[in-house]
Design an enzyme around this catalytic site. Structure first.
Site, PDB file in Angstrom:
ATOM      1  N   SER A 173       0.864  -1.321   0.041  1.00  0.00           N
ATOM      2  CA  SER A 173      -0.094  -0.103   0.262  1.00  0.00           C
ATOM      3  C   SER A 173       0.951   1.183  -0.025  1.00  0.00           C
ATOM      4  O   SER A 173       0.289   2.369   0.391  1.00  0.00           O
ATOM      5  CB  SER A 173      -0.872  -0.023   1.227  1.00  0.00           C
ATOM      6  OG  SER A 173       0.026  -0.094   2.428  1.00  0.00           O
ATOM      7  N   SER A 242       2.326  -7.372   2.498  1.00  0.00           N
ATOM      8  CA  SER A 242       2.204  -6.182   3.431  1.00  0.00           C
ATOM      9  C   SER A 242       0.557  -6.061   3.692  1.00  0.00           C
ATOM     10  O   SER A 242      -0.089  -6.946   4.124  1.00  0.00           O
ATOM     11  CB  SER A 242       2.777  -4.810   2.967  1.00  0.00           C
ATOM     12  OG  SER A 242       2.959  -3.998   3.997  1.00  0.00           O
ATOM     13  N   PHE A 243       0.394  -4.807   3.196  1.00  0.00           N
ATOM     14  CA  PHE A 243      -1.520  -4.465   3.203  1.00  0.00           C
ATOM     15  C   PHE A 243      -2.011  -5.724   2.837  1.00  0.00           C
ATOM     16  O   PHE A 243      -3.157  -6.148   3.107  1.00  0.00           O
ATOM     17  CB  PHE A 243      -1.332  -3.252   2.620  1.00  0.00           C
ATOM     18  CG  PHE A 243      -2.783  -2.719   1.741  1.00  0.00           C
ATOM     19  CD1 PHE A 243      -3.881  -2.534   2.434  1.00  0.00           C
ATOM     20  CD2 PHE A 243      -2.843  -3.227   0.510  1.00  0.00           C
ATOM     21  CE1 PHE A 243      -5.129  -2.394   1.763  1.00  0.00           C
ATOM     22  CE2 PHE A 243      -4.103  -3.109   0.080  1.00  0.00           C
ATOM     23  CZ  PHE A 243      -5.111  -2.533   0.525  1.00  0.00           C
ATOM     24  N   ASP A 363      13.306  -5.166   8.518  1.00  0.00           N
ATOM     25  CA  ASP A 363      12.109  -4.548   8.187  1.00  0.00           C
ATOM     26  C   ASP A 363      11.632  -3.642   9.139  1.00  0.00           C
ATOM     27  O   ASP A 363      11.451  -3.893  10.080  1.00  0.00           O
ATOM     28  CB  ASP A 363      10.820  -5.526   8.005  1.00  0.00           C
ATOM     29  CG  ASP A 363       9.618  -4.845   7.207  1.00  0.00           C
ATOM     30  OD1 ASP A 363       9.893  -3.537   7.320  1.00  0.00           O
ATOM     31  OD2 ASP A 363       9.013  -5.789   6.771  1.00  0.00           O
ATOM     32  N   HIS A 391      11.883  -4.159   3.920  1.00  0.00           N
ATOM     33  CA  HIS A 391      10.260  -4.356   3.423  1.00  0.00           C
ATOM     34  C   HIS A 391      10.408  -4.738   2.101  1.00  0.00           C
ATOM     35  O   HIS A 391       9.328  -4.921   1.634  1.00  0.00           O
ATOM     36  CB  HIS A 391       9.482  -3.259   3.997  1.00  0.00           C
ATOM     37  CG  HIS A 391       8.052  -3.494   4.077  1.00  0.00           C
ATOM     38  ND1 HIS A 391       7.397  -4.465   4.763  1.00  0.00           N
ATOM     39  CD2 HIS A 391       7.089  -2.867   3.225  1.00  0.00           C
ATOM     40  CE1 HIS A 391       6.149  -4.414   4.755  1.00  0.00           C
ATOM     41  NE2 HIS A 391       6.163  -3.401   3.639  1.00  0.00           N
TER      42      HIS A 391
END
Length: 415
Positions: A173, A242-243, A363, A391
């Site tokens: 995101s 992630s998102f 991360d 990340h």
């Protein structure tokens, strides 16, 4: 397909062409298209020569991959039959194929004659007289634009490459993000063994952003399910970044029969305290220094980040309507956005799908303990932590990540 007239030109030595590895050559200095030639060795030992330019965008076909008798463009993954040059799903859109022969160990192609030189001024005047678009109007658009499908009235941009068991990649995101930006190094690799689909999630990339839409986990999940329905995908493996990990978890818990295997990379979806870095990502205000700072946070290896990349991502983040939608997704206080992307741990614990949990040890955006907790909650999970990695696991450790995911999603491969 009509044969071309012209002259036979030497392109490359026979031994330069390795099966399934396209070779690109420039055989002249005229600057015209006919100087660019791509040579491929087919499975039957015959050589194919093509104009080294995709008819969709000005992208070199020699940078693509060969699979099952087709040449896959690296831009938007159009697939061209190596016998006819036709696009396999849209025969009206074909690559330019030249007659070939082998002479004295050289692959030769029958190339069209050079066009007479015409100045740019003369070219522009001719275009104006004929009412044709100018160069600016016909300039190639972003490789982030792929195919389009209607998902419950929403025009959805997605990439679709390869064949076999279907895998859906769900992006993260960040500002200006798209499926292509997240998965550009993953798509061609996984497509060697799977059909890989990567949609722009509702509100991101080049997917339509309807007025008045409410951006939340339920809306994003409904859109994802609609995407599967629109493409008649009954059951898929899912890779969430992630998102996108929270969205993958939502799909697996709400529609468990639609999911085969699950990969969660640097995932949200469990409770955690908002990190300053994630707060900066979700609270992004457009400027080149701000974009550069965010990219520096994403990558442990800072050599992957420079001002040119920051400018490209800033351009993507500031296209009309993009930043407005992004700002609406994660308003302050952004801890509430973290909580809204969190699933009930009882639901996560009930997941029965084989699951691979992946995280970068360094991360700074999403804490490693998220993945440790997911590994603890999901009984059929395995955990892989990449050292010297932030990340951007799929970018910083692309080769290892792609191999790890492919072997997990196809456990019988090579047995």
């Amino acid at each position: 397909m009509a044969r071309v007239s012209g002259t036979w030109e030497r392109v490359c030595r026979v031994e330069e062409v390795v099966p399934d590895q396209p070779v690109g050559k420039v055989i002249g200095d005229s600057g015209q298209d006919r100087d660019r030639v791509c040579v491929v060795a087919r499975d039957d030992g015959e050589f194919v020569a093509l104009l080294d330019r995709c008819p969709h965008r000005d992208i070199a076909l020699s940078r693509g991959i060969v699979k099952n008798g087709t040449l896959v463009c690296p831009g938007h993954f159009w697939r061209f039959d190596l016998t006819t040059g036709e696009r396999t799903d849209l025969p009206d859109h074909g690559a330019t194929v030249y007659p070939t022969r082998v002479v004295d160990g050289w692959v030769e192609a029958l190339l069209p004659p050079l066009k007479p030189y015409r100045s740019m001024r003369a070219w522009l005047l001719a275009q104006a007289r004929e009412g044709k678009p100018t160069m600016q109007e016909t300039a190639p658009t972003s490789p982030e634009i792929g195919e389009a499908v209607d998902v419950n009235g929403i025009r959805t941009n997605y990439h679709d490459i390869g064949s076999g068991d279907p895998i859906v990649l769900i992006h993260g995101s960040g500002p200006g993000v798209s499926a292509w930006a997240n998965w550009r190094l993953t798509l061609p690799s996984l497509s060697e063994r799977f059909r890989v689909l990567a949609p722009d999630v509702l509100g991101f990339g080049y997917t339509q952003r309807p007025e008045g839409v409410r951006y939340d986990l339920a809306t994003w999940t409904d859109h994802l399910v609609g995407f599967l329905d629109a493409l008649s995908l009954e059951r898929v493996s899912v890779v969430g970044n992630s998102f996108g990990g929270a969205l993958a978890l939502s799909l697996a818990t709400s529609f468990p029969r639609r999911v085969d295997r699950l990969v969660l990379m640097g995932s949200v979806g469990v409770p955690f305290e908002l990190t300053p870095e994630l707060d900066a990502v979700w609270g992004f205000e457009p400027s080149l220094p701000n974009m550069r700072a965010i990219l520096d946070v994403f990558a442990h290896d800072r050599s992957l980040v420079d001002d040119d990349l920051a400018r490209l991502r800033l351009e993507a983040a500031t296209r009309p309507g993009v930043q407005e939608a992004y700002r609406a997704m994660f308003p302050a206080p952004r801890q509430a956005a973290v909580d809204a992307m969190t699933l009930d741990e009882g639901l996560i614990r009930a997941i029965e799908h084989p699951t691979l949990v992946v995280h970068g040890r360094d991360d700074r955006v999403i804490p490693l303990r998220n993945s440790l907790r997911l590994h603890d909650l999901i009984s059929k999970s395995q955990l892989h932590v990449f050292g010297r990695c932030g990340h951007w696991v799929q970018i910083e450790h692309a080769h290892e990540f792609n191999r790890l995911v492919a072997d997990f999603l196809d456990p019988c491969h090579g047995r």
